[in-house]
Design an enzyme around this catalytic site. Structure first.
Site, mmCIF file in Angstrom:
data_model
loop_
_atom_site.group_PDB
_atom_site.id
_atom_site.type_symbol
_atom_site.label_atom_id
_atom_site.label_comp_id
_atom_site.label_asym_id
_atom_site.label_seq_id
_atom_site.Cartn_x
_atom_site.Cartn_y
_atom_site.Cartn_z
ATOM 1 C CG HIS A 101 -1.695 1.136 1.747
ATOM 2 N ND1 HIS A 101 -3.145 1.364 1.338
ATOM 3 C CD2 HIS A 101 -1.429 2.079 1.970
ATOM 4 C CE1 HIS A 101 -3.148 2.522 1.436
ATOM 5 N NE2 HIS A 101 -2.451 3.233 1.688
ATOM 6 C CD GLU A 102 2.546 2.983 3.558
ATOM 7 O OE1 GLU A 102 2.176 4.189 2.937
ATOM 8 O OE2 GLU A 102 1.224 2.723 4.036
ATOM 9 C CG HIS A 105 0.417 6.146 -0.598
ATOM 10 N ND1 HIS A 105 -0.888 7.094 -0.881
ATOM 11 C CD2 HIS A 105 0.341 5.629 0.139
ATOM 12 C CE1 HIS A 105 -1.938 6.542 -0.210
ATOM 13 N NE2 HIS A 105 -0.949 6.126 0.604
HETATM 14 ZN ZN LIG Z 1 -1.565 5.124 2.721
#
Ligand SMILES: [Zn+2]
Length: 225
Positions: A101-102, A105
């Protein structure tokens, strides 16, 4: 008094506490459940995130550690993932989900994903309005100056807009993580990541919802005056 006196206010307080409690309990139990399940990819969160970054045009993004539990974040200022120890070293489905998830980004930044850019640009202003709106609001109430109250509500509205912009950015990062795990062929990671990241997204949705209710309440009260 302006607030604290009516049912609407207390309804929002109760909704906020209950929603906060439920979403926190849900993310905790979902994360704990999937941190017992080993990833199907036989690697740590940091290693999988590294691969995902390299394969998606974000190979210049660094990966470091950050103390604490679930403190993981991507910082566009140093273009680095900061993964908590559990997720950096751990090889569970939950660790891989959070790390990817990171990484999602970081890939948003590498691609110039617009909502992400907008969110980053709003950060300094939102820090300012978040720290000052309550003081301006109370000053307006105590001195009976409606103009100050309106400025305070405007500042608060800004933090609400920020929370709303955050939603698509978070959901998109999670979508990228799940898509990557699907493409890399790990069925169990894909399934677990969907659950962990949905639980995480619900906390963002709940706090945005409470902020919108607060804003509507403040606007309603001010209009009646
Ligand atoms: Zn996030």
């Amino acid at each position: 008094m302006y607030m604290y006196g009516d049912l609407g206010y207390w309804a929002i307080v109760i909704i906020s506490v209950v929603l906060g409690f439920i979403t926190q309990a849900y993310i905790k139990s979902t994360y704990n459940k999937w941190s017992q399940v080993p990833s199907g990819m036989n690697a740590t969160g940091a290693q999988i995130a590294r691969r995902m970054l390299n394969e998606n045009g974000a190979s210049d993004c660094g990966i470091g550690r950050i103390p604490g539990k679930l403190t993981d974040n991507y910082d566009p200022r140093d273009n680095s993932l900061h993964l908590s120890d559990d997720n950096y070293r751990g090889g569970s489905v939950a660790s891989v989900a959070v790390a990817c998830h990171e990484a999602g980004h970081a890939i948003q930044t590498a691609e110039g994903y617009f909502p992400g850019k907008l969110r980053t640009a709003l950060v300094p202003m939102v820090n300012f309005s978040q720290s000052i709106w309550m003081f301006v609001f109370l000053a307006g109430i105590l001195m009976g100056v409606i103009g100050l109250v309106q400025v305070a509500i405007l500042l608060f509205a800004f933090t609400v807009i920020f929370q709303l912009v955050t939603l698509p950015v978070e959901i998109d990062a999670s979508r990228r993580a799940v898509r990557y795990l699907q493409a890399s062929g790990s069925e169990i990671d894909q399934r677990g990541a969907k659950q962990v990241l949905t639980a995480a997204a619900l906390t963002y949705v709940a706090s945005a919802l409470v902020s919108v209710l607060n804003l509507l309440y403040l606007l309603g009260r001010t209009n009646r005056r």
